[in-house]
Design a protein around this motif. Structure first.
Motif, short mmCIF file in Angstrom:
data_model
loop_
_atom_site.label_atom_id
_atom_site.label_comp_id
_atom_site.label_asym_id
_atom_site.label_seq_id
_atom_site.Cartn_x
_atom_site.Cartn_y
_atom_site.Cartn_z
N TYR A 144 -4.12 -24.48 121.93
CA TYR A 144 -3.11 -23.43 121.95
C TYR A 144 -1.98 -23.70 120.95
CZ TYR A 144 -5.07 -20.95 125.97
OH TYR A 144 -5.87 -20.20 126.78
N SER A 145 -1.65 -24.98 120.79
CA SER A 145 -0.53 -25.35 119.92
C SER A 145 -0.76 -24.98 118.46
CB SER A 145 -0.26 -26.86 120.02
OG SER A 145 -1.42 -27.59 119.62
N LEU A 147 -2.52 -22.16 117.54
CA LEU A 147 -2.83 -20.74 117.42
C LEU A 147 -1.88 -20.00 116.49
CD1 LEU A 147 -4.52 -18.30 118.23
CD2 LEU A 147 -3.06 -18.03 120.25
N GLY A 148 -0.58 -20.23 116.65
CA GLY A 148 0.41 -19.54 115.81
C GLY A 148 0.20 -19.83 114.33
N LYS A 149 -0.08 -21.09 114.04
CA LYS A 149 -0.31 -21.49 112.63
C LYS A 149 -1.52 -20.76 112.05
CE LYS A 149 -0.55 -25.72 109.85
NZ LYS A 149 -0.60 -27.20 109.90
N GLN A 151 -2.89 -17.86 113.20
CA GLN A 151 -2.63 -16.42 113.13
C GLN A 151 -1.76 -16.06 111.93
OE1 GLN A 151 -1.02 -15.88 117.10
NE2 GLN A 151 -2.90 -14.87 117.80
N ASN A 152 -0.80 -16.90 111.61
CA ASN A 152 0.09 -16.64 110.48
C ASN A 152 -0.63 -16.73 109.13
OD1 ASN A 152 2.32 -16.23 112.13
ND2 ASN A 152 2.98 -18.37 112.04
N SER A 153 -1.75 -17.42 109.11
CA SER A 153 -2.46 -17.62 107.84
C SER A 153 -3.60 -16.63 107.63
CB SER A 153 -3.02 -19.05 107.77
OG SER A 153 -4.09 -19.21 108.70
N GLU A 156 -4.77 -9.72 109.62
CA GLU A 156 -5.14 -9.13 110.91
C GLU A 156 -6.57 -8.58 110.91
OE1 GLU A 156 -2.46 -6.29 112.55
OE2 GLU A 156 -0.69 -7.54 112.23
N THR A 162 -9.71 -12.50 120.22
CA THR A 162 -9.15 -13.78 120.62
C THR A 162 -9.40 -13.97 122.11
OG1 THR A 162 -7.41 -13.60 118.95
CG2 THR A 162 -7.08 -15.22 120.69
#
Length: 209
Positions: A144-145, A147-149, A151-153, A156, A162
């Motif tokens: 989970y830690s 995921l943001g990294k 998604q930002n790369s 869409e 997901t």
């Protein structure tokens, strides 16, 4: 399987009038010559009162099957020009029938060629075109830690789904020729903290504006 293809977006009908003659352009996606013949016969049966039901079709990944019919119009003035419009647009798996209801004014050979070509071009504009791209489904399992990294790369449009469970599974669709580069970039981005699994391949169709 080829990397890309072009075809019509949907089956459809478009009408034009040229010097009082009505031209009805019927378009259908087909995958076999038998399917094309059934479609042509269906149009002929529906418009049996028409003066002509001219046809053309391209079938196969590389348009291996190409046929055309003038259906009573002077030789070379209808079917071949219709087929040429399909070929110039690089289309595959398309059958077109142009039904003509004669309006009393003769068009001449050149006029007929232009009329049937225009009818098909207008039909293609009406139903629209799509580009099919061969894509690979790729599953990315990660903490989970991260995921943001991730998604930002990613654009869409790349992310199909997901799934949230013990870990996060991000299912992506990637153009077939970009798969190895995509996987290498993901491994580098997440410093190897990801499990990559390749899934099914299939075509994603994108409208051509």
């Amino acid at each position: 399987m080829q990397a890309t293809y072009k075809t019509i977006k949907t089956d459809g009908l478009a009408e034009t009038e040229i010097k009082k003659s009505r031209f009805l352009c019927h378009l259908k996606r087909v995958t076999s010559e038998e399917e094309a013949k059934v479609f042509i016969q269906g149009i002929k049966k529906e418009h049996w009162k028409a003066n002509h039901n001219c046809s053309a079709y391209l079938i196969g990944e590389h348009s291996e099957i190409q046929r055309s019919s003038d259906d009573g119009e002077p030789s070379g003035t209808a079917g071949v020009p219709m087929l040429e419009v399909l070929k110039k647009n690089d289309l595959i798996n398309v059958c077109v029938v142009v039904t003509r209801y004669f309006g009393g004014i003769k068009l001449g050979a050149g006029g007929l060629i232009r009329a049937y070509s225009h009818a098909v071009s207008h039909g293609l504009q009406t139903v629209g075109l799509v580009m099919g791209k061969l894509q690979q489904e790729i599953s990315l399992d990660l903490d989970y830690s991260l995921l943001g990294k991730l998604q930002n790369s990613l654009p869409e449009t790349t992310i199909k789904e997901t799934i949230f469970a013990e870990k996060v599974t991000v299912i992506c669709r990637v153009d077939e020729e970009q798969v190895e580069n995509f996987e290498a970039e993901i491994i580098d981005l997440l410093q190897g903290q990801v499990t990559i699994t390749r899934g099914a391949t299939g075509y994603e169709e994108i409208p051509i504006e």
